[in-house]
Enzyme design. Sequence first.
Site: not given
Lengths: 890, 890
Positions: B22, B91, B100, B102, B335, B451, B573, B628, B780, B782-785, B848, B868
């Site tokens: 601000k 302010r 909201g 502060m 802004r 899921h 898969r 895979r 590759s 496997g960011t889930n696991d 992936c 990729y």
Amino acid sequence: MTKFVYDFAEGDRDQRDLLGGKGANLAEMTNLGLPVPPGFVITTDACRAYLAEGREPESMAAEVTEHLTALEKTMGKQLGQADDPLLVSVRSGAKFSMPGMMETVLNVGLNDESVRGLAAQAGDDRFAWDSYRRLVQMFGATVLGIDAEHFHDALEAAKTGKDTKNDLDLDAGDLSTLVETFKGIVSEHTGRDFPQDPREQLDLAVRAVFDSWNSPRANIYRRQERIPTDLGTAVSVCSMVFGNLGMDSGTGVAFTRDPASGARGVYGDYLQNAQGEDVVAGIRNTLPLADLEQIDKSSYDELMGIMTTLEQHYRDLCDIEFTIERGKLWMLQTRVGKRTAGAAFTIAAQLIDEGLIDDDEALRRVTGHQLAQLMFPRFDPDAEKELLTTGMNASPGAAGGKAVFDSETAIAWAKRGEKVILVRRETNPDDLGGMIAAEGVLTSRGGRTSHAAVVARGMGKTAVCGAEELEVDVRGKKFTTSSGREVVEGDVIAIDGTSGEVYLGEIPVSASPVVSYLETGEIDAGDELVVAVDRIMGHADSRRRMKVRANVDTGEDAGLARRFGAEGIGLCRTEHMFLGERRSLVEDLVLAESADDREKALAALLPLQIEDFTSLYRAMAGLPVTIRLLDPPLHEFLPDLTELSVEVAVARERGELTDKQEALLENVRRLHEQNPMLGLRGVRLGIQVPGLFAMQVRAITRAAASLAAEGISVLPEIMVPLVGTVQELQAVAAEIAVVVQEPESQVDGAPVPHQVGTMIELPRAALVAAQIAEVAQFFSFGTNDLTQTTWGFSRDDVESSFFSAYLEHGIFGVSPFESLDVEGVGELVEIASWRGREVRPDLKLGICGEHGGDPDSVHFFHRSGLDYVSCSPFRVPVARLEAGRAAVVG
Amino acid sequence: MTKFVYDFAEGDRDQRDLLGGKGANLAEMTNLGLPVPPGFVITTDACRAYLAEGREPESMAAEVTEHLTALEKTMGKQLGQADDPLLVSVRSGAKFSMPGMMETVLNVGLNDESVRGLAAQAGDDRFAWDSYRRLVQMFGATVLGIDAEHFHDALEAAKTGKDTKNDLDLDAGDLSTLVETFKGIVSEHTGRDFPQDPREQLDLAVRAVFDSWNSPRANIYRRQERIPTDLGTAVSVCSMVFGNLGMDSGTGVAFTRDPASGARGVYGDYLQNAQGEDVVAGIRNTLPLADLEQIDKSSYDELMGIMTTLEQHYRDLCDIEFTIERGKLWMLQTRVGKRTAGAAFTIAAQLIDEGLIDDDEALRRVTGHQLAQLMFPRFDPDAEKELLTTGMNASPGAAGGKAVFDSETAIAWAKRGEKVILVRRETNPDDLGGMIAAEGVLTSRGGRTSHAAVVARGMGKTAVCGAEELEVDVRGKKFTTSSGREVVEGDVIAIDGTSGEVYLGEIPVSASPVVSYLETGEIDAGDELVVAVDRIMGHADSRRRMKVRANVDTGEDAGLARRFGAEGIGLCRTEHMFLGERRSLVEDLVLAESADDREKALAALLPLQIEDFTSLYRAMAGLPVTIRLLDPPLHEFLPDLTELSVEVAVARERGELTDKQEALLENVRRLHEQNPMLGLRGVRLGIQVPGLFAMQVRAITRAAASLAAEGISVLPEIMVPLVGTVQELQAVAAEIAVVVQEPESQVDGAPVPHQVGTMIELPRAALVAAQIAEVAQFFSFGTNDLTQTTWGFSRDDVESSFFSAYLEHGIFGVSPFESLDVEGVGELVEIASWRGREVRPDLKLGICGEHGGDPDSVHFFHRSGLDYVSCSPFRVPVARLEAGRAAVVG
């Protein structure tokens, strides 16, 4: 230019990398002036170059020629010379011993002509033709790759032709005919004749040894033993000497002290008119080495002198192989000899007394594995035994008692003074009481890191696990062996946790004097072993930088641990305090439907926890006590979903279903997780269930404050489990900060002294350790969970599935749950230590996973700069020893 | 010495760190010569020093005095001066907007005397006393920490006394009395009088703003938004101007373009005789901004000029707040303005055309989240709707159809041309067919990463999940709302995946023109939005370094993905190929009792797999296809243990139990794992079950070889899952090397071109990446696991338990399964990339996991040097856009 060939005289024992263990020791003996048959070593450099390029390095052939010529000059005969041939052995020898994995060819240099020269020189036709027969057979199989069966069959046929089963009944003529047959086999299978050129024999044999480095079995062996695959092997080429040239010849093996007991004085076997392979084959009985004094005093005296020289030189027990050829002694091999655990301690102490080594060196000469072996009782080896089956040797020791099949019976019978063995298909935390009550544990399922095995090892309780041939019928209170033998409740059995054997009936057991010394500190001056252990343990304690704590959950165990030398508690698992009779209180907590119900359940647990902690503190007065807040998933305190579902379904069928049963099932289903190990546990539970951690912290600090008022000082270390991000720890730390302001948790108007820290048991916690260390005053590595998450497999699930295939394929050398995986899990330990200390230089670092008592892992923790290791009470002496060793190992 | 106070004229918009957002924009406007009420900013440095020391830095007071004196000089009056007081607003303003969170205090400078001066100056007693009343109330609550309820109650009492409910009915006298009452409240609760010294008011207000940085709600907000906690806030002190001094005064908000549609031309609201808070309170209806032209042409023209200046200056849509005090225009705030997804694209393209920004800047101005929003269809907003319930907005879009409760019905009804919504308590892989057939998915359980939610998002299928008020009775084929409304199979319902709302009956839906453009490339030149998207997407494609691939398992999906711009398949898969009708074939494999049985089961699967891969390759001709090898635990292909146990127990009760059932149960029990996620999966399965991976590799290479013979080029990339150590990969690579030598896998006498690589999905794999890269040609992630193991929790288990508490406590800002955890999981990605490339510089790197389509995560992957990202087909355009943005973001 790289030098690829070394004469024995050019090397020494420090060149194991280059000359292999065998070659380096032959060089050392040569330089000591001992009678080693002359020869040379082709280096591992040559092998590596050969394996990389697919051919020998260019200059190697010329170097071999040069050294061979020198050898021929020394020996006064030439390789394969027709009238008096020089023969050589060609042996592999890598840096690390790989027994039986690689090739050896003897008698290189024999051919159709020189066999006659050898016969004339030896005055023994049969000997010469037998030697030639052996060369063609060995060369054909190992160098030319012909199936050994062909030679074997031909040999059998020859014996059948003479109507005998004994090689010795074949005379020189038979053997000469057999050589022709063997040469035919070679021609048939390789399309070329057996090479008559001795130098060609030598070159091909050397190449075969090189190639054998990469044989599948050698590769698997190396993977299993974690021997680097790129070392290569050296090749020793050594002039042959013969112990089978008459009764004035012979061969033997000897140790400079007794490798079984450690007793002073040489020890060995001798066989007249024989070669080394005959000793191994066990065709005739060997004589005690002492008899050699009568047979050939001069050789005997020379040998005694040599053995003294070797021991003085190597400053250790050596074992040797020697041959006497017509009264002339030749040393064929020496190395520092293997020995039993007891001998290791005894000999190390002897060598200090003899001034050969100092205390540091003695400490390097013994291992925690050896000490652990000495701590377990053994069955009397002379007793008669009936073997029922053999399982996995899960936790060493010898135990006997009546077979019982459930925890309640185990406890009840033990109470009335009976010894029992708890038999289960597998165990779970509910069996803990029974396991404590029992002398030993036998399961038909699960491996060395199953619950039964881990807990038994932790308690120093004998266990045989995964005895898969047994069918255990818990309901019927009996088990059946594969041969149909039935053992029912009350029958006496005995289990040997060192060998995995299970016997029927009672077998006498002898307790370990080492344990009684370790627990009491009392020494029988006449017991050489205990004196030795005391001396070396004392030195270990004086040298070690790391403290040793114990993982215990009761005051009783804490007392035992302290007697074994524990310097505090590194891990008290509070979940173990919630089993047994208190289970129903926890069930109330889990099933609480309102905040009020929950408060009530927690209030009931508070005084019990205060009692628990008070008893721990008393046993560890003056020492730090690390208490882990509740870790396991809540649903562990509820019935099993599948069993309960079946129960409900059956009750419904019978029209007997109650509302309570149904409600319970609904709750169990609600709390059920697909992967409880990766679910609502540890700090997650503490944040999810209001008041739970606060109740525990209250108990921890109030118990400490009460004892402080009695003048008993304790330093509770409050450990928050399963932290993955500093925000979790901040949330719990804020809760702790509030509780310690309560008057009952204070001493002299201030919070009772305490520390707040966390387990590092998730990879993420290790990575963000710098942030966590802003809040945590200590880290304790939970290497069990850290191993699980770093590898992505759970101990409970995988031991019984793919671990055996992995060990078999050499993917694992040892289970990462037994010995710390230094490359993966270890790097995370180092990352966390380093990042944590950067932020907080006085951050206390410890380890409380099972690995804390594993000898190899202890060294890693020392190198990583940890302040202490913590392990089960029985492992405390082992950890003390290894922590001392870690400090003196270079 | 640090400077703690800046006049507006001393700062600029780049000083957000120091002056807050601000303050920096007020400074910028001041320097543009725009009419900003004079004032100054106390810096975040001052705040940080105050918070660290617990008091203002020493030199701050003097600096405030200096700037205040200058301000008084400019304004020609003094703070709180009795006859003509200068009043100021105080302010907060941090670097990042924390709406909201502060404190703000207005009218600072009023006291018992100056209130009269203000009344005289304004010619309005009521205005002055109301202003004073507001100051005491605001100051009492926020600066002095008195419970706001006390003031509120007194105000209500005053109104009750006048028998009114409207503030405006209180006259100057009433308000003067109320001020006395308020001052009494202050004295009572603080023990001291309301401060009459204006400077004391100012100092206390500044301190209150500083303190508000550390309020619990601000801390939680920052944790949730991942705003660093140590930034501190700046404080703007600004002379007050009043829009409520008559009809020639007023206040308004405006946008330089329409933030909803992006249409050119200003857009805003104006309210005469009012202050900003009255606009928010909505007491009177606002006028369109255009009406100001009639009311006050001069101010209007000035405002239009200012808005043009701002847009030219900021080169973007700006929003502003302004006040007109007696005909004089004042700018209170500006802004860069928020806008809808469509407006973001449209305005960015307009600004290029207007020469204000270049294509790179336009690309920076839009986000993948916005593009994703534009891709989903919406319900007609004007249609009449009957709301049934609201669940979680799991996967955006609008879908309607007949409610069905099982996968079979969904498939059958869809086949005969009916639109259906699949309703389940929760879904599992067996519901996949039904999910594909349905228009949308509704579940009563599970969160945004259940899921149902994950798969639906992956398929671009609308989903509302965790609609917990619904009782879903799958067996009875109906669900019931909390109000008792019942919906049975065949009833039409509609779900809004963007809002989470569930309606009864049919609602008209409009398809997204953006999707049809993305899929076909066809552009309606009249559609400004599509033209804008095309221009920006084209630029993104030209700028991005990373390729974008798709995660697909069927030829059909592969075709769709390719139309959306996918440049290959990053993850097929293969386990998805084993569901449905083929399940029984896999069951045969799992239950095979001999090697023969196993071979037979594998032989049956081979031709089916060849067919699968052929169809993928055709759709992706010329592009790489990563396949895979089988990943999930074998027992996933068997019935659930609990269900089957119940079935068997019931059958036993009824005397109907068959041997087959019992045998099946025994097998299911044998294969059951406590933590299947941490069990026998992936490469472990491949090593444990001989021939399984070889069969798949055979299918992969044979299909490729056949197509190559047709002239269709494909590059299969064989991906080994769940590798933790290079030895595992070596074992599989050796098996692959054998298979590719088979004639059917060859082209022109050589193995069909292929690569062998691995998932990096375990922390250990990342750590030992250098070893793995010796064998792997690609990684590759496997960011889930990897997220599961790095954090030690499984998506399936924890979403429904502690995640909500964690989000609430700000322990998570966003689920690490939705957006990559850069600090933990991200570091492992970087470690693996770096270590892998060190060994193999041309190592191909991709991702992936679900994160491949997450906008924020895509930027991280770009920075990490990945080649990729791969994601579900519908995410491909989003990933293309974000990959382009990643390349131009500084």
